[in-house]
Design a protein around this motif. Structure first.
Motif, PDB file in Angstrom:
ATOM      1  N   SER A  28       0.656  -1.320   0.094  1.00 18.27           N
ATOM      2  CA  SER A  28       0.038   0.047   0.054  1.00 18.27           C
ATOM      3  C   SER A  28       0.906   1.316  -0.032  1.00 18.27           C
ATOM      4  N   ALA A  29       1.961   1.158   0.759  1.00 15.06           N
ATOM      5  CA  ALA A  29       2.678   2.299   0.930  1.00 15.06           C
ATOM      6  C   ALA A  29       3.452   2.624  -0.537  1.00 15.06           C
ATOM      7  N   THR A  30       3.604   1.718  -1.501  1.00 10.25           N
ATOM      8  CA  THR A  30       4.223   1.983  -2.904  1.00 10.25           C
ATOM      9  C   THR A  30       2.992   1.836  -3.904  1.00 10.25           C
ATOM     10  N   ASP A  31       1.680   2.096  -3.266  1.00  9.65           N
ATOM     11  CA  ASP A  31       0.628   2.066  -4.298  1.00  9.65           C
ATOM     12  C   ASP A  31       0.671   0.771  -5.281  1.00  9.65           C
ATOM     13  N   VAL A  32       0.908  -0.269  -4.929  1.00  7.04           N
ATOM     14  CA  VAL A  32       0.480  -1.511  -5.604  1.00  7.04           C
ATOM     15  C   VAL A  32      -0.784  -2.138  -5.197  1.00  7.04           C
ATOM     16  N   PRO A  33      -1.742  -2.403  -6.195  1.00  7.79           N
ATOM     17  CA  PRO A  33      -2.961  -2.829  -6.163  1.00  7.79           C
ATOM     18  C   PRO A  33      -2.985  -4.031  -5.681  1.00  7.79           C
ATOM     19  N   ARG A  73      -4.100  -9.021  -7.795  1.00  8.61           N
ATOM     20  CA  ARG A  73      -3.011  -9.374  -7.234  1.00  8.61           C
ATOM     21  C   ARG A  73      -3.658  -9.605  -5.772  1.00  8.61           C
ATOM     22  N   MET A  74      -3.327 -11.015  -5.258  1.00  8.93           N
ATOM     23  CA  MET A  74      -4.212 -11.517  -3.882  1.00  8.93           C
ATOM     24  C   MET A  74      -3.080 -12.159  -3.117  1.00  8.93           C
ATOM     25  N   ILE A  75      -3.248 -11.714  -1.762  1.00 12.04           N
ATOM     26  CA  ILE A  75      -2.243 -12.047  -0.810  1.00 12.04           C
ATOM     27  C   ILE A  75      -3.266 -13.046  -0.010  1.00 12.04           C
ATOM     28  N   TYR A  76      -3.353 -14.344   0.241  1.00 11.92           N
ATOM     29  CA  TYR A  76      -3.998 -15.224   1.131  1.00 11.92           C
ATOM     30  C   TYR A  76      -3.258 -15.962   2.029  1.00 11.92           C
ATOM     31  N   THR A  77      -3.683 -15.961   3.163  1.00  8.22           N
ATOM     32  CA  THR A  77      -3.135 -16.568   4.274  1.00  8.22           C
ATOM     33  C   THR A  77      -4.076 -17.745   4.733  1.00  8.22           C
ATOM     34  N   ASN A  78      -3.517 -18.959   4.932  1.00 10.51           N
ATOM     35  CA  ASN A  78      -4.100 -20.150   5.593  1.00 10.51           C
ATOM     36  C   ASN A  78      -3.133 -21.341   5.840  1.00 10.51           C
ATOM     37  N   THR A  79      -3.390 -22.077   6.945  1.00  8.92           N
ATOM     38  CA  THR A  79      -2.264 -22.731   7.555  1.00  8.92           C
ATOM     39  C   THR A  79      -2.047 -23.824   6.299  1.00  8.92           C
ATOM     40  N   ALA A  80      -2.973 -24.331   5.695  1.00 12.75           N
ATOM     41  CA  ALA A  80      -2.478 -25.707   4.642  1.00 12.75           C
ATOM     42  C   ALA A  80      -2.575 -25.022   3.261  1.00 12.75           C
ATOM     43  N   SER A  81      -2.618 -23.592   3.037  1.00 14.66           N
ATOM     44  CA  SER A  81      -2.595 -23.264   1.683  1.00 14.66           C
ATOM     45  C   SER A  81      -1.550 -23.793   0.755  1.00 14.66           C
ATOM     46  N   GLY A 169       7.829  -9.965  -7.233  1.00  8.94           N
ATOM     47  CA  GLY A 169       8.025  -8.786  -8.310  1.00  8.94           C
ATOM     48  C   GLY A 169       7.039  -8.075  -8.449  1.00  8.94           C
ATOM     49  N   TRP A 170       6.110  -7.982  -7.496  1.00  9.62           N
ATOM     50  CA  TRP A 170       4.959  -6.796  -7.773  1.00  9.62           C
ATOM     51  C   TRP A 170       5.315  -5.632  -7.659  1.00  9.62           C
ATOM     52  N   GLN A 171       6.150  -5.307  -6.808  1.00 10.14           N
ATOM     53  CA  GLN A 171       6.609  -3.703  -6.867  1.00 10.14           C
ATOM     54  C   GLN A 171       7.285  -3.123  -8.062  1.00 10.14           C
ATOM     55  N   LYS A 172       7.777  -4.096  -8.833  1.00  7.13           N
ATOM     56  CA  LYS A 172       8.579  -3.718 -10.221  1.00  7.13           C
ATOM     57  C   LYS A 172       7.648  -3.523 -11.324  1.00  7.13           C
ATOM     58  N   SER A 173       6.442  -4.458 -10.876  1.00  4.16           N
ATOM     59  CA  SER A 173       5.540  -4.654 -12.212  1.00  4.16           C
ATOM     60  C   SER A 173       4.206  -3.898 -11.829  1.00  4.16           C
ATOM     61  N   ALA A 174       4.217  -2.989 -10.917  1.00  2.00           N
ATOM     62  CA  ALA A 174       2.880  -2.505 -10.391  1.00  2.00           C
ATOM     63  C   ALA A 174       2.324  -1.720 -11.557  1.00  2.00           C
ATOM     64  N   ALA A 175       0.916  -1.798 -11.749  1.00  2.00           N
ATOM     65  CA  ALA A 175       0.351  -0.878 -12.543  1.00  2.00           C
ATOM     66  C   ALA A 175      -0.899  -0.368 -11.963  1.00  2.00           C
ATOM     67  N   PRO A 176      -1.315   0.961 -12.096  1.00  8.75           N
ATOM     68  CA  PRO A 176      -2.501   1.420 -11.437  1.00  8.75           C
ATOM     69  C   PRO A 176      -3.733   0.715 -11.904  1.00  8.75           C
ATOM     70  N   MET A 177      -4.602   0.952 -10.875  1.00  9.59           N
ATOM     71  CA  MET A 177      -5.926   0.388 -11.291  1.00  9.59           C
ATOM     72  C   MET A 177      -6.598   1.150 -12.443  1.00  9.59           C
TER      73      MET A 177
END
Length: 178
Positions: A28-33, A73-81, A169-177
């Motif tokens: 969020s601080a680097t404006d990556v959606p 882009r999604m961050i998904y947290t879960n023990t068995a994922s 590599g998300w910060q290098k490839s960030a594109a605005p919404m």
């Protein structure tokens, strides 16, 4: 546009949720959606609705809403994922044939015990401690071969999140919404 997902798994006490929140803060601080979803809450009910695939159904619905708004882009947290079967179930629910980065957070029994003792202030501590040891063993032997194993002992949440973001590599490839 293709979708990218980071599945962050690990036994209880490895820091999955904390790392997910920190990744969200840094991106969020680097404006990556992106979006952050904690899989533990997608089917938390009693009695457990696991036979109805409620977690996958809820994930599909939530992701469809994010996609409609232009997120990919999604961050998904879960023990068995990070288990192969779970990756298959989750990617099927997400659809769009996402690019997957699997992360297995690890820690020692002592670290897990210390963290869980601070977090679990109710009646579930003993259950969480026992299941953490069992799941730690299962994840070490059964996680997807492609999963990046990242130890969390004696490391800051910010450092671990930065390492995972670098893997994506998300910060290098960030594109605005759109």
């Amino acid at each position: 546009m293709s979708s990218d997902v980071v599945f962050i798994g690990g036994r209880s006490g490895t820091g999955k949720t904390s790392v997910g929140f920190e990744m969200h803060a840094q991106l969020s601080a680097t404006d990556v959606p992106h979006c952050l979803i904690d899989g533990d809450f997608l089917d938390m009910a009693h009695p457990a609705p696991s036979q109805h695939n409620l977690a996958e159904r809820n994930l599909a619905a939530i992701w469809a809403n994010y996609r409609e708004l232009g997120y990919h882009r999604m961050i998904y947290t879960n023990t068995a994922s990070v288990l192969p079967k779970e990756i298959a179930r989750l990617t099927t629910a997400i659809g769009t044939n996402p690019n997957v980065t699997a992360i297995l957070l690890t820690c020692t029994d002592a670290t897990a015990r210390e963290r869980l003792s601070q977090r679990e202030i109710g009646s579930a501590l003993a259950r969480h401690l026992a299941s953490s040891v069992d799941m730690g063993t299962r994840l070490q032997t059964s996680a997807a071969a492609s999963a990046h194993r990242i130890p969390t002992d004696d490391r800051t949440v910010a450092d671990i999140a930065r390492e995972i973001i670098n893997l994506t590599g998300w910060q290098k490839s960030a594109a605005p919404m759109p």
